[in-house]
Motif scaffolding. Structure first.
Motif, PDB file in Angstrom:
ATOM      1  N   CYS A  39       0.812  -1.222   0.000  1.00  0.00           N
ATOM      2  CA  CYS A  39       0.000   0.000   0.000  1.00  0.00           C
ATOM      3  C   CYS A  39       0.843   1.268   0.000  1.00  0.00           C
ATOM      4  O   CYS A  39       1.679   1.461   0.882  1.00  0.00           O
ATOM      5  CB  CYS A  39      -0.910  -0.005   1.223  1.00  0.00           C
ATOM      6  N   GLY A  82      -9.602   6.249   2.798  1.00  0.00           N
ATOM      7  CA  GLY A  82      -8.485   6.162   3.716  1.00  0.00           C
ATOM      8  C   GLY A  82      -7.269   5.501   3.103  1.00  0.00           C
ATOM      9  O   GLY A  82      -7.137   5.439   1.891  1.00  0.00           O
ATOM     10  N   GLN A 142     -10.347  -7.539  -1.367  1.00  0.00           N
ATOM     11  CA  GLN A 142      -9.114  -7.930  -2.088  1.00  0.00           C
ATOM     12  C   GLN A 142      -9.158  -9.373  -2.584  1.00  0.00           C
ATOM     13  O   GLN A 142      -8.843  -9.652  -3.729  1.00  0.00           O
ATOM     14  CB  GLN A 142      -7.836  -7.693  -1.250  1.00  0.00           C
ATOM     15  N   ASP A 178     -14.039  -4.174  -3.463  1.00  0.00           N
ATOM     16  CA  ASP A 178     -12.713  -4.025  -4.074  1.00  0.00           C
ATOM     17  C   ASP A 178     -12.048  -5.390  -4.083  1.00  0.00           C
ATOM     18  O   ASP A 178     -11.926  -6.045  -3.030  1.00  0.00           O
ATOM     19  CB  ASP A 178     -11.804  -3.135  -3.196  1.00  0.00           C
ATOM     20  N   GLU A 214       4.395  -0.824  -5.740  1.00  0.00           N
ATOM     21  CA  GLU A 214       4.607   0.624  -5.704  1.00  0.00           C
ATOM     22  C   GLU A 214       5.920   0.941  -4.990  1.00  0.00           C
ATOM     23  O   GLU A 214       6.275   0.268  -4.021  1.00  0.00           O
ATOM     24  CB  GLU A 214       3.453   1.299  -4.943  1.00  0.00           C
ATOM     25  N   GLY A 410      -9.708   5.909  -4.015  1.00  0.00           N
ATOM     26  CA  GLY A 410      -9.465   4.483  -3.865  1.00  0.00           C
ATOM     27  C   GLY A 410     -10.498   3.673  -4.594  1.00  0.00           C
ATOM     28  O   GLY A 410     -11.431   4.196  -5.158  1.00  0.00           O
TER      29      GLY A 410
HETATM   30  C1  LIG Z   1      -7.695   3.391  -0.496  1.00  0.00           C
HETATM   31  S1  LIG Z   1      -7.405   1.718  -0.820  1.00  0.00           S
HETATM   32  C2  LIG Z   1      -7.896   0.998   0.657  1.00  0.00           C
HETATM   33  C3  LIG Z   1      -9.239   0.761   1.177  1.00  0.00           C
HETATM   34  C4  LIG Z   1      -9.196  -0.037   2.470  1.00  0.00           C
HETATM   35  N1  LIG Z   1      -8.357   0.569   3.422  1.00  0.00           N
HETATM   36  C5  LIG Z   1      -8.688  -1.433   2.230  1.00  0.00           C
HETATM   37  O1  LIG Z   1      -7.497  -1.633   2.109  1.00  0.00           O
HETATM   38  O2  LIG Z   1      -9.506  -2.344   2.243  1.00  0.00           O
HETATM   39  C6  LIG Z   1      -8.577   1.316  -2.055  1.00  0.00           C
HETATM   40  C7  LIG Z   1      -8.257   0.085  -2.865  1.00  0.00           C
HETATM   41  O3  LIG Z   1      -7.101   0.240  -3.645  1.00  0.00           O
HETATM   42  C8  LIG Z   1      -6.611  -1.039  -3.986  1.00  0.00           C
HETATM   43  N2  LIG Z   1      -5.155  -1.036  -3.848  1.00  0.00           N
HETATM   44  C9  LIG Z   1      -4.418  -0.515  -2.853  1.00  0.00           C
HETATM   45  N3  LIG Z   1      -3.087  -0.678  -3.101  1.00  0.00           N
HETATM   46  C10 LIG Z   1      -2.988  -1.317  -4.293  1.00  0.00           C
HETATM   47  C11 LIG Z   1      -1.900  -1.792  -5.105  1.00  0.00           C
HETATM   48  N4  LIG Z   1      -0.622  -1.634  -4.748  1.00  0.00           N
HETATM   49  N5  LIG Z   1      -2.202  -2.391  -6.295  1.00  0.00           N
HETATM   50  C12 LIG Z   1      -3.480  -2.548  -6.678  1.00  0.00           C
HETATM   51  N6  LIG Z   1      -4.530  -2.132  -5.963  1.00  0.00           N
HETATM   52  C13 LIG Z   1      -4.307  -1.535  -4.777  1.00  0.00           C
HETATM   53  C14 LIG Z   1      -7.260  -2.041  -3.047  1.00  0.00           C
HETATM   54  O4  LIG Z   1      -8.172  -2.847  -3.739  1.00  0.00           O
HETATM   55  C15 LIG Z   1      -7.972  -1.143  -2.059  1.00  0.00           C
HETATM   56  O5  LIG Z   1      -9.137  -1.729  -1.565  1.00  0.00           O
END
Ligand SMILES: C[S@@+](CC[C@H](N)C(=O)[O-])C[C@H]1O[C@@H](n2cnc3c(N)ncnc32)[C@H](O)[C@@H]1O
Ligand code: SF4
Length: 410
Positions: A39, A82, A142, A178, A214, A410
């Motif tokens: 993340c 978030g 996920q 997601d 990332e 997100g």
């Molecule tokens: C703001 S993020 C997080 C929402 C929440 N905190 C969670 O993790 O369940 C929104 C979405 O971006 C996606 N995401 C985050 N990092 C990612 C990455 N490195 N590659 C692909 N998708 C990503 C995930 O599916 C996540 O649910």
């Protein structure tokens, strides 16, 4: 005149916007139970109880300071993202929405989305979030596979994910799941099982992201073994086929929706609408009759709170240079499967058609766009090579293009 003051934004500029675009509000709540290894969002391990009321005070002060910039404009959607907003108490979310409603005119039936993680602790609060005024829940599932969830360092398991989606379905009219694909060790059969599990809930909306490594994440320095590009591409084909068969239309690179269930907030980003972003590290884009401005708030939560409470939440604030607007617009709008009316470019950027017409023609000649002159729509080839298509609109060709599909929201 200083950045942040309305006179600064209203001084003469080179753009001609006949009307301002729809306005959305993004609110960032930056804490999580644990940082996931993939993340790169502005999210921080909470390490003890979060000082919710101080953060809500800071958000309120931030909003107050920004009000003169959006005076009188109706707000079409709110997205509380978030981090893990579902860690906030329902009372805290209720207060946040009351603070917003007292200061901004939300349109009737305003879409109000909250991002939630599937832990048990959060699930027990879903109904209370609904009662607090949240209309749409976006659940970060996920995967529904315990091994995959462990491999990507999630704190929840598959049973909790299923229970959370079932609860969201019962409590909310609209919700999003997601998912990520091309996960460590994932096969097509595993992906099918994830899609089976997700589609069994008949979700009104599904977001499916290719896991990306990332910079500045744990995975960047400790990369797991991931499916190769061919397998990942087969996975995407499978996702597109199976969602379509389930009645979900792929309306954006990563977004799939049933009829009438597209995410209004994200659509506004993709249509180059305006958004005020409040909270730690939040981005914003605001239009004025002769300029378009990008803002960013202080990233570190403690710094943000101190600065916002002192009336200085902005860490950056600058007009988008005229030469960058065609690319900025295309970075968003070409992500839409149906593309956009060509006139939208002029409305949203305040630039003349001549800023893009030659490039549009060239992209059509290369088989990447169709629908011209009135409409601009990526062909299947253009959609497959989207970064190349978007890069054609750069003022300095060859500048690095990063379009992950994961927005502020997100
Ligand atoms: C703001 S993020 C997080 C929402 C929440 N905190 C969670 O993790 O369940 C929104 C979405 O971006 C996606 N995401 C985050 N990092 C990612 C990455 N490195 N590659 C692909 N998708 C990503 C995930 O599916 C996540 O649910
Ligand atoms: S992916 Fe979600 S839960 Fe994990 S650290 Fe990022 S914002 Fe927090």
């Amino acid at each position: 005149m200083k950045p942040g003051a309305v006179e600064y934004y209203l001084r003469p500029g080179t753009l001609q916007l006949a009307a301002l675009p729809p306005l959305s509000l993004y609110v960032h709540l930056p804490w999580c139970l644990k940082k996931c290894p993939y993340c790169d969002f502005n999210s921080h391990e909470s390490q003890g109880p979060v000082n919710e009321s101080r953060y809500l005070d800071a958000l309120c002060a931030d909003l107050e300071s920004a009000l003169p910039l959006v005076w009188g404009r109706p707000v079409h959607s709110v997205f509380i993202g978030g981090g893990t907003p579902s860690l906030f108490s329902p009372g805290g979310i209720e207060r946040l929405l009351a603070d917003i409603r007292a200061r901004l005119p939300l349109v009737p039936d305003c879409e109000i989305t909250l991002e939630a993680n599937p832990g048990t602790f959060e699930r027990d609060r879903f109904r209370a979030f609904r009662a607090a005024g949240v209309t749409r829940l976006s659940i970060g599932v996920q995967s529904f596979d315990d091994t995959a969830l462990q491999a990507i360092g999630r704190v929840h398991d598959a049973a909790q994910a299923r229970a959370a989606v079932a609860e969201a379905r019962a409590a909310f009219d609209s919700f999003n799941i997601d998912l990520m694909y091309a996960l460590p060790g994932q096969s097509l059969a595993h992906l099918d099982a994830d899609l089976d599990a997700a589609l069994a809930f008949a979700p009104p909306h599904l977001s499916v992201y290719h896991l990306t490594l990332e910079p500045n994440t744990w995975f960047a320095t400790h990369p797991p073994l991931l499916p190769d590009a061919d397998l990942a591409s087969d996975m995407l084909d499978r996702i597109v086929q199976r969602t379509a068969a389930a009645g979900l239309q792929r309306y954006e690179v990563s977004a799939f929706a049933a009829a009438g269930q597209r995410c209004r907030h994200n659509l506004n980003y993709w249509q180059f609408g305006d958004y005020l972003g409040i909270g730690a590290g939040a981005h914003g884009k605001l239009s004025f009759p002769q300029r378009i401005v990008r803002q960013q708030r202080w990233r570190d939560p403690a710094t943000y709170m101190a600065q916002a409470l002192a009336g200085a939440a902005l860490s950056q604030d600058a007009p988008v240079p005229r030469a960058e607007l065609p690319f900025e617009f295309m970075l968003n709008a070409l992500r839409l499967r149906d593309g956009f009316e060509r006139a939208l470019f002029m409305q949203r950027t305040g630039l003349p058609a001549s800023a893009i017409d030659a490039t549009l023609d060239e992209a059509q000649r290369r088989g990447l766009l169709q629908g011209l002159p009135e409409h601009v729509r990526p062909t299947p080839l253009g959609f497959d090579f989207l970064s190349d298509l978007q890069a054609m609109f750069l003022s300095v060709p060859g500048r690095h293009v990063k379009a992950t599909g994961r927005t502020n929201a997100g």
